[in-house]
Design an enzyme around this catalytic site. Structure first.
Site, PDB file in Angstrom:
ATOM      1  N   GLN A   1       0.828  -1.208   0.000  1.00 24.75           N
ATOM      2  CA  GLN A   1       0.000   0.000   0.000  1.00 24.75           C
ATOM      3  C   GLN A   1       0.860   1.255   0.000  1.00 24.75           C
ATOM      4  O   GLN A   1       0.547   2.237  -0.660  1.00 24.75           O
ATOM      5  CB  GLN A   1      -0.953   0.005   1.202  1.00 24.75           C
ATOM      6  CG  GLN A   1      -2.053  -1.015   1.069  1.00 24.75           C
ATOM      7  CD  GLN A   1      -2.766  -0.930  -0.273  1.00 24.75           C
ATOM      8  OE1 GLN A   1      -3.336   0.087  -0.635  1.00 24.75           O
ATOM      9  NE2 GLN A   1      -2.715  -2.009  -1.049  1.00 24.75           N
TER      10      GLN A   1
ATOM     11  N   HIS B   1       1.779   2.909  -3.270  1.00 27.04           N
ATOM     12  CA  HIS B   1       0.775   3.614  -4.076  1.00 27.04           C
ATOM     13  C   HIS B   1       1.049   5.111  -4.124  1.00 27.04           C
ATOM     14  O   HIS B   1       0.845   5.759  -5.136  1.00 27.04           O
ATOM     15  CB  HIS B   1      -0.619   3.454  -3.451  1.00 27.04           C
ATOM     16  CG  HIS B   1      -1.392   2.305  -4.025  1.00 27.04           C
ATOM     17  ND1 HIS B   1      -1.723   2.238  -5.347  1.00 27.04           N
ATOM     18  CD2 HIS B   1      -1.916   1.211  -3.459  1.00 27.04           C
ATOM     19  CE1 HIS B   1      -2.407   1.133  -5.567  1.00 27.04           C
ATOM     20  NE2 HIS B   1      -2.534   0.485  -4.435  1.00 27.04           N
TER      21      HIS B   1
ATOM     22  N   GLU C   1      -9.118   0.998   5.490  1.00 26.04           N
ATOM     23  CA  GLU C   1      -9.613   0.596   4.172  1.00 26.04           C
ATOM     24  C   GLU C   1      -9.379  -0.911   3.971  1.00 26.04           C
ATOM     25  O   GLU C   1     -10.276  -1.651   3.613  1.00 26.04           O
ATOM     26  CB  GLU C   1      -8.854   1.405   3.112  1.00 26.04           C
ATOM     27  CG  GLU C   1      -9.272   1.100   1.694  1.00 26.04           C
ATOM     28  CD  GLU C   1      -8.360   1.758   0.666  1.00 26.04           C
ATOM     29  OE1 GLU C   1      -7.244   2.198   1.035  1.00 26.04           O
ATOM     30  OE2 GLU C   1      -8.752   1.802  -0.513  1.00 26.04           O
ATOM     31  N   HIS C   2      -8.125  -1.353   4.202  1.00 29.51           N
ATOM     32  CA  HIS C   2      -7.778  -2.772   4.079  1.00 29.51           C
ATOM     33  C   HIS C   2      -7.300  -3.272   5.440  1.00 29.51           C
ATOM     34  O   HIS C   2      -6.456  -2.625   6.066  1.00 29.51           O
ATOM     35  CB  HIS C   2      -6.609  -2.977   3.107  1.00 29.51           C
ATOM     36  CG  HIS C   2      -6.836  -2.391   1.754  1.00 29.51           C
ATOM     37  ND1 HIS C   2      -6.276  -1.196   1.344  1.00 29.51           N
ATOM     38  CD2 HIS C   2      -7.544  -2.849   0.687  1.00 29.51           C
ATOM     39  CE1 HIS C   2      -6.637  -0.935   0.099  1.00 29.51           C
ATOM     40  NE2 HIS C   2      -7.408  -1.919  -0.330  1.00 29.51           N
TER      41      HIS C   2
ATOM     42  N   ASP D   1      -6.843  -6.740  -4.609  1.00 31.42           N
ATOM     43  CA  ASP D   1      -6.709  -5.659  -5.591  1.00 31.42           C
ATOM     44  C   ASP D   1      -7.021  -6.135  -6.999  1.00 31.42           C
ATOM     45  O   ASP D   1      -7.443  -5.345  -7.841  1.00 31.42           O
ATOM     46  CB  ASP D   1      -5.270  -5.113  -5.588  1.00 31.42           C
ATOM     47  CG  ASP D   1      -5.045  -4.126  -4.467  1.00 31.42           C
ATOM     48  OD1 ASP D   1      -6.040  -3.575  -3.959  1.00 31.42           O
ATOM     49  OD2 ASP D   1      -3.877  -3.917  -4.088  1.00 31.42           O
TER      50      ASP D   1
ATOM     51  N   HIS E   1     -53.892  17.296   1.181  1.00 32.57           N
ATOM     52  CA  HIS E   1     -53.490  15.954   1.605  1.00 32.57           C
ATOM     53  C   HIS E   1     -54.665  15.262   2.305  1.00 32.57           C
ATOM     54  O   HIS E   1     -55.029  14.121   1.986  1.00 32.57           O
ATOM     55  CB  HIS E   1     -52.322  16.014   2.603  1.00 32.57           C
ATOM     56  CG  HIS E   1     -50.989  16.307   1.995  1.00 32.57           C
ATOM     57  ND1 HIS E   1     -50.706  17.479   1.354  1.00 32.57           N
ATOM     58  CD2 HIS E   1     -49.851  15.572   1.959  1.00 32.57           C
ATOM     59  CE1 HIS E   1     -49.459  17.467   0.940  1.00 32.57           C
ATOM     60  NE2 HIS E   1     -48.918  16.307   1.291  1.00 32.57           N
TER      61      HIS E   1
END
Ligand code: NAD
Length: 436
Positions: free
Chosen positions: A260, A263, A328-329, A362, A421
């Site tokens: 990660q 990235h 996230e992971h 991934d 109504h």
């Protein structure tokens, strides 16, 4: 050096809270630029998109060449090696199979004792547009992860926008689009592509939903067109949190952390373990791997600035802290990952056991890799078929049902001073009374 914390430290809570509040994204404020680009595209359509593409991507286009022709796509796709094609086909098949299982029962309906029939029905958005970054990072896997759920959900028209700076194309992106059933690929990007998808031009038909990652200009444009169209999310830098015990392989954990970190310099990798010696072994392994990693200029700063090692009392405490991070992971590299996963309440995706590196998710695992970042897994989920479906509610009254519940509706309408109504119910009840 990464941050080192131990839950035994007196200042642990202060440091951990600071970690949770850490702002990693340093996006320039591009909102004024983006607002002007969107206004231009709304006013001048294709001409504005063409001008911006010439300016930012150094690519001269005409309305006829905004989209790739079938012949151009075939020529590019032919450049893909047999091995890459087979890998992409395997990924596409597995992602499709996983997302097919996500489809809800399309219509639910039941009859109440009053006789009223109630329920809901799901239907897909008609058209979706997928943004594929074309600059620094263009990922064919992201094309599959965005486009396949849309097709599985039943989206009729699916288009891709992908800038091609100087005309440079990634043939794998075009193959992924083809495998996923994308109808049209436009070679445009940035805020001008998002505006074209949201508002339409002479050549680009507007869509109902825009998904996919991009740079600060793309993110700002997605925020601005939200409401006119739906968007998936605004993704931040990637994160991984690994909970490991001494049964794990420190080198494997180290490479997973780096997977990660590589990235983005703003990506974050965290390791939580009850074993201080294991923590030391992992950090040593990270340093060793960084000596040779091709993307060490990205992964190194990410690990040194945001990498975090936390030694916990036990695995249960690690799970509690992980839930506060809402990563996230999340990898569970422990002897009994199933038992530990029971304690996890907030995470975008969980990878159970040492044989499940996050990288499998991934590419070829099947679950979606578009996941909530920046602690948003506390309240949201990764991309799924649901992002391309909407739920319409259904209600059908019988005269008996209206008699049973109509008077309460009339009372509430009168209390809200909404006369019509109340009358719409009263008129029917009176007709029923007259009939009896
Ligand atoms: P991009 O396609 O997002 O952006 C390129 C476009 O930006 C250009 O076409 C241009 O229109 C616009 N642009 C550039 N400079 C501009 C300026 N000065 N004024 C107005 N517009 C301008 O490609 P990129 O720049 O390489 O960015 C890719 C981004 O996507 C990165 O931030 C990367 O982190 C992110 N990404 C995220 C994921 C994820 O899953 N979260 C995956 C892949 C990529």
């Amino acid at each position: 050096m990464p941050h080192f914390l131990s839950t035994q430290d007196a200042d642990f809570e202060t440091r951990f809270t600071a970690l949770l509040g850490m702002k990693r994204e340093d996006s320039p404020d591009v909102d004024a630029t983006v607002a002007a680009i969107i206004a231009e595209v709304r006013a001048r359509g294709d001409a504005a998109v063409i001008d911006y593409t010439a300016k930012f991507d150094r690519l001269p286009l005409t309305p006829e060449t905004l989209a790739f022709s079938p012949e151009e796509i075939a020529a590019e796709v032919a450049k893909v090696s047999a091995e890459e094609r087979a890998a992409l086909e395997l990924a596409a098949a597995r992602i499709r199979a996983y997302h097919l299982r996500q489809m809800p029962v399309m219509e639910e309906r039941w009859t109440e004792p009053t006789g009223a029939e109630l329920g809901w029905r799901w239907s897909p958005v008609s058209a979706a547009g997928l943004y594929v970054p074309g600059g620094l990072a263009s990922y064919p896997s992201s094309v599959l992860m965005n486009a396949i759920p849309a097709k599985v959900a039943g989206v009729e028209r699916l288009v891709v926008v992908c800038p091609t700076p100087g005309g440079a194309v990634n043939p794998l992106v075009l193959l992924a689009a083809q495998l996923a059933g994308v109808d049209t690929v436009y070679r445009i990007g940035g805020a001008q592509a998002v505006a074209a998808l949201a508002y339409g031009t002479e050549t680009v038909q507007p869509v109902d939903k825009i998904t996919g990652p991009g740079n600060a200009f793309v993110a700002a444009a997605k925020r601005r067109v939200f409401g006119r169209v739906g968007i998936d999310m605004i993704a931040g830098p990637s994160e991984i949190l690994v909970i490991a015990d001494a049964t794990a392989n420190p080198d494997w954990v180290a490479i997973d952390l780096l997977s990660q970190a590589e990235h983005d310099q703003s990506a974050q990798a965290l390791i939580l373990t009850p074993d201080a010696d294991f923590a030391k072994a992992v950090t040593a392994a990270v340093e060793k791997r960084l000596e040779t990693l091709a993307r060490r200029e990205i992964a190194g700063p990410s690990w040194r600035d945001y990498g975090t090692v936390i030694v916990t009392r036990d695995l249960a405490e690690a799970a509690l802290l992980s839930n506060r991070v809402a990563p996230e992971h999340l990898e569970l590299c422990v002897a009994d990952p199933e038992a530990l996963s029971e304690k996890i309440t907030h995470a975008g995706a969980i990878f159970l056991g040492s044989w499940t590196p996050e990288a499998i998710g991934d590419y070829v695992g099947g679950p979606n890799h578009v996941l909530p970042t920046a602690r948003s897994a506390r309240f949201s989920s990764g991309l799924s078929v649901m992002d391309f479906l909407k739920r319409t509610t259904l209600a059908k009254m019988t005269p008996e049902a209206l008699r049973a519940i109509g008077p309460a509706a009339e009372t509430l309408a009168i209390s809200e001073s909404l006369e019509a109504h109340g009358l719409s119910v009263r008129a029917r009840l009176e007709a029923l009374n007259a009939r009896d």
